[in-house]
Design a protein around this motif. Structure first.
Motif, PDB file in Angstrom:
ATOM      1  N   GLN A 251      37.131  28.544  35.894  1.00  0.00           N
ATOM      2  CA  GLN A 251      36.900  29.851  36.505  1.00  0.00           C
ATOM      3  C   GLN A 251      37.793  30.914  35.883  1.00  0.00           C
ATOM      4  O   GLN A 251      37.355  32.039  35.618  1.00  0.00           O
ATOM      5  CB  GLN A 251      37.131  29.784  38.015  1.00  0.00           C
ATOM      6  N   ALA A 252      39.038  30.560  35.601  1.00  0.00           N
ATOM      7  CA  ALA A 252      39.945  31.506  34.944  1.00  0.00           C
ATOM      8  C   ALA A 252      39.433  31.860  33.551  1.00  0.00           C
ATOM      9  O   ALA A 252      39.469  33.029  33.140  1.00  0.00           O
ATOM     10  CB  ALA A 252      41.346  30.908  34.858  1.00  0.00           C
ATOM     11  N   ALA A 253      38.934  30.869  32.817  1.00  0.00           N
ATOM     12  CA  ALA A 253      38.398  31.118  31.479  1.00  0.00           C
ATOM     13  C   ALA A 253      37.181  32.035  31.550  1.00  0.00           C
ATOM     14  O   ALA A 253      37.011  32.934  30.712  1.00  0.00           O
ATOM     15  CB  ALA A 253      38.030  29.794  30.808  1.00  0.00           C
ATOM     16  N   GLN A 254      36.332  31.820  32.546  1.00  0.00           N
ATOM     17  CA  GLN A 254      35.161  32.673  32.718  1.00  0.00           C
ATOM     18  C   GLN A 254      35.581  34.121  32.986  1.00  0.00           C
ATOM     19  O   GLN A 254      35.021  35.064  32.410  1.00  0.00           O
ATOM     20  CB  GLN A 254      34.308  32.160  33.880  1.00  0.00           C
ATOM     21  N   MET A 255      36.584  34.313  33.821  1.00  0.00           N
ATOM     22  CA  MET A 255      37.065  35.665  34.114  1.00  0.00           C
ATOM     23  C   MET A 255      37.594  36.343  32.863  1.00  0.00           C
ATOM     24  O   MET A 255      37.314  37.524  32.612  1.00  0.00           O
ATOM     25  CB  MET A 255      38.151  35.600  35.191  1.00  0.00           C
ATOM     26  N   GLY A 259      36.427  39.769  30.455  1.00  0.00           N
ATOM     27  CA  GLY A 259      37.318  40.894  30.221  1.00  0.00           C
ATOM     28  C   GLY A 259      38.428  41.097  31.228  1.00  0.00           C
ATOM     29  O   GLY A 259      39.091  42.132  31.194  1.00  0.00           O
ATOM     30  N   ALA A 260      38.665  40.137  32.121  1.00  0.00           N
ATOM     31  CA  ALA A 260      39.791  40.271  33.050  1.00  0.00           C
ATOM     32  C   ALA A 260      41.083  40.376  32.246  1.00  0.00           C
ATOM     33  O   ALA A 260      41.420  39.475  31.482  1.00  0.00           O
ATOM     34  CB  ALA A 260      39.838  39.086  34.009  1.00  0.00           C
ATOM     35  N   LEU A 389      31.405  38.843  39.170  1.00  0.00           N
ATOM     36  CA  LEU A 389      31.179  37.400  39.238  1.00  0.00           C
ATOM     37  C   LEU A 389      31.045  36.998  40.706  1.00  0.00           C
ATOM     38  O   LEU A 389      31.733  37.535  41.570  1.00  0.00           O
ATOM     39  CB  LEU A 389      32.344  36.653  38.588  1.00  0.00           C
ATOM     40  N   ASN A 390      30.179  36.046  40.977  1.00  0.00           N
ATOM     41  CA  ASN A 390      29.853  35.659  42.361  1.00  0.00           C
ATOM     42  C   ASN A 390      29.451  36.894  43.172  1.00  0.00           C
ATOM     43  O   ASN A 390      30.021  37.176  44.233  1.00  0.00           O
ATOM     44  CB  ASN A 390      31.036  34.953  43.036  1.00  0.00           C
ATOM     45  N   PRO A 391      28.461  37.651  42.701  1.00  0.00           N
ATOM     46  CA  PRO A 391      28.160  38.946  43.328  1.00  0.00           C
ATOM     47  C   PRO A 391      27.533  38.794  44.718  1.00  0.00           C
ATOM     48  O   PRO A 391      26.780  37.861  44.978  1.00  0.00           O
ATOM     49  CB  PRO A 391      27.158  39.575  42.354  1.00  0.00           C
ATOM     50  N   GLU A 392      27.868  39.736  45.566  1.00  0.00           N
ATOM     51  CA  GLU A 392      27.220  39.852  46.870  1.00  0.00           C
ATOM     52  C   GLU A 392      26.329  41.084  46.844  1.00  0.00           C
ATOM     53  O   GLU A 392      26.671  42.100  46.233  1.00  0.00           O
ATOM     54  CB  GLU A 392      28.269  39.970  47.979  1.00  0.00           C
TER      55      GLU A 392
END
Length: 422
Positions: A251-255, A259-260, A389-392
């Protein structure tokens, strides 16, 4: 032998004399053998060095800005050291070398190599000042040139690591020193096989920390930031961000991929491969828990907002009546690879390919020039790329209404838009 720890401090943590004093206070109870300290350039020094290079290429007066940058570093030293301390002559020598490098022939064609030679001085100067101050406070550390450790190829500005050679250098150069004292070195920089200075990509000091940790099988890496840890949004841009107590490597890699800015994108992989935990902690509140990134096997469902500035939307449209096929995409990506441009978003239609890329000096005009014979090329500059990410649904609706949207993309786990704020 105790396992090595790696600490990394960014530019914000050493931006002025008070910040460096704070760094020394953090070390009073933490400094020990088998500790590597990786330090970035001070404050916005890298930006200033980039501006110096651009002025030089455009044959404009760069001397005034160089004098301002030199004065900035001297003023910090004047607050930290007594008059006549040896640090002043060392900093003077670095700036003489910097000016000599700027005066060398430079053009748009050899921009990347010149960039690495010049921008590296930010880290070299910063580590000299920090090392001298720590030692003056009785916190003895050894200064190490990272170019003697980090071996790379010659892809200037985005150099790739020679992992085998780097590991050999780390073990031969660092281990004997770490057995005696902590070692302070630079982030972001390395050297190719011919000894030419290279850099690892903007904000690459996190990656340096991960490289050193991986090569020495360290027990942990800690990145010290001006935020309490990894948040689900940038607190400078979004209200009431939430702190992640822990995150899985994936999850950190995805962020970071999207561009986090809290961690450099290449940082996670070498640590995950060796199961080395990564801690992100606040240098303003060093005893707080922060965020631990390790193998949790669990995806945190909290929506995460990531905003990238200075984005360029480029659209390549076929010039005849054919449709977009694989070879068209291959043509575009081949030129992107040649220019070392990374695609932040890709979208295809029947007759066009649209990509979103970061702004990089001179790169857009080169890309257009290479491909204008194959495609009709259009582009929009100075855009924002917002990723959720994980949008609501409510969150997507809220932010969609605040942008003039040029492109939008939705998947099961991601919402992205490109445009300008209304």
């Amino acid at each position: 032998m105790t396992k090595t720890q790696v600490f990394k401090f960014g530019g914000a943590s050493i931006k002025d004399a008070d910040s460096i004093k704070n760094l020394a206070n953090i070390f009073r109870n933490r400094l020990r053998k088998n500790l590597i300290i990786v330090v970035s350039a001070m404050g916005k020094t890298t930006n200033s060095l980039e501006e110096l290079l651009e002025l030089r290429i455009n044959e404009e007066d760069w001397y005034q800005k160089s004098a301002i940058l030199e004065s900035y570093h001297y003023s910090i030293c004047e607050e930290l050291f007594p008059e006549g301390h040896s640090v002043f002559s060392r900093i003077k020598n670095w700036f003489i070398q910097l000016k000599n490098e700027i005066e060398r022939p430079v053009s748009k064609e050899n921009y990347d190599e010149a960039y690495d030679r010049i921008v590296a001085f930010g880290e070299l100067i910063a580590t000299t000042i920090v090392m001298e101050y720590l030692c003056s406070q009785g916190l003895i550390v050894l200064w190490q040139d990272a170019r003697e450790l980090i071996s790379t190829n010659a892809d200037f500005r985005f150099a790739k690591i020679d992992w085998n050679q780097t590991e050999k250098l780390c073990r031969s150069q660092l281990l004997p020193k770490l057995d005696q004292f902590p070692v302070l070195t630079q982030g972001f920089i390395g050297a190719d096989a011919n000894g030419r200075t290279t850099t690892l990509g903007r904000e690459g000091s996190d990656f340096t920390a991960a490289i050193l940790a991986s090569c020495l099988d360290a027990c942990s890496v800690t990145i010290w930031k001006d935020v309490p840890g990894v948040l689900n949004a940038d607190p400078k841009r979004f209200e009431n961000p939430l702190l992640f107590d822990e995150l899985d490597y994936r999850q950190a890699a995805q962020m970071t991929f999207y561009g986090a800015s809290v961690i450099h994108p290449k940082t996670i992989k070498p640590l995950a491969n060796k199961s080395i935990p990564l801690f992100v902690k606040s240098f303003l509140n060093p005893d707080a828990k922060g965020t631990k990134i390790h193998a949790t096997g669990i995806q945190n469902p909290i929506p995460t907002l990531i905003l990238k500035e200075r984005q360029i939307l480029v659209t390549f449209q076929v010039t005849d009546f054919s449709f977009i096929e694989e070879h068209h995409i291959h043509e575009v990506y081949r030129e992107l690879d040649q220019l070392k441009l990374r695609v932040n978003l890709l979208q295809t239609s029947a007759i066009s390919i649209s990509i979103v890329i970061d702004y990089q000096v001179y790169k857009l005009e080169k890309l257009v020039e290479k491909l204008k014979g194959i495609f009709k090329v259009r582009y929009n500059e100075d855009l924002q790329l917002l990723t959720i990410l994980n949008p609501e649904e409510e969150l997507v609706r809220k932010f969609s209404g605040t942008y003039s949207i040029l492109l939008e993309q939705v998947t099961r786990t991601t919402f992205q838009l490109v445009g300008k704020p209304k």
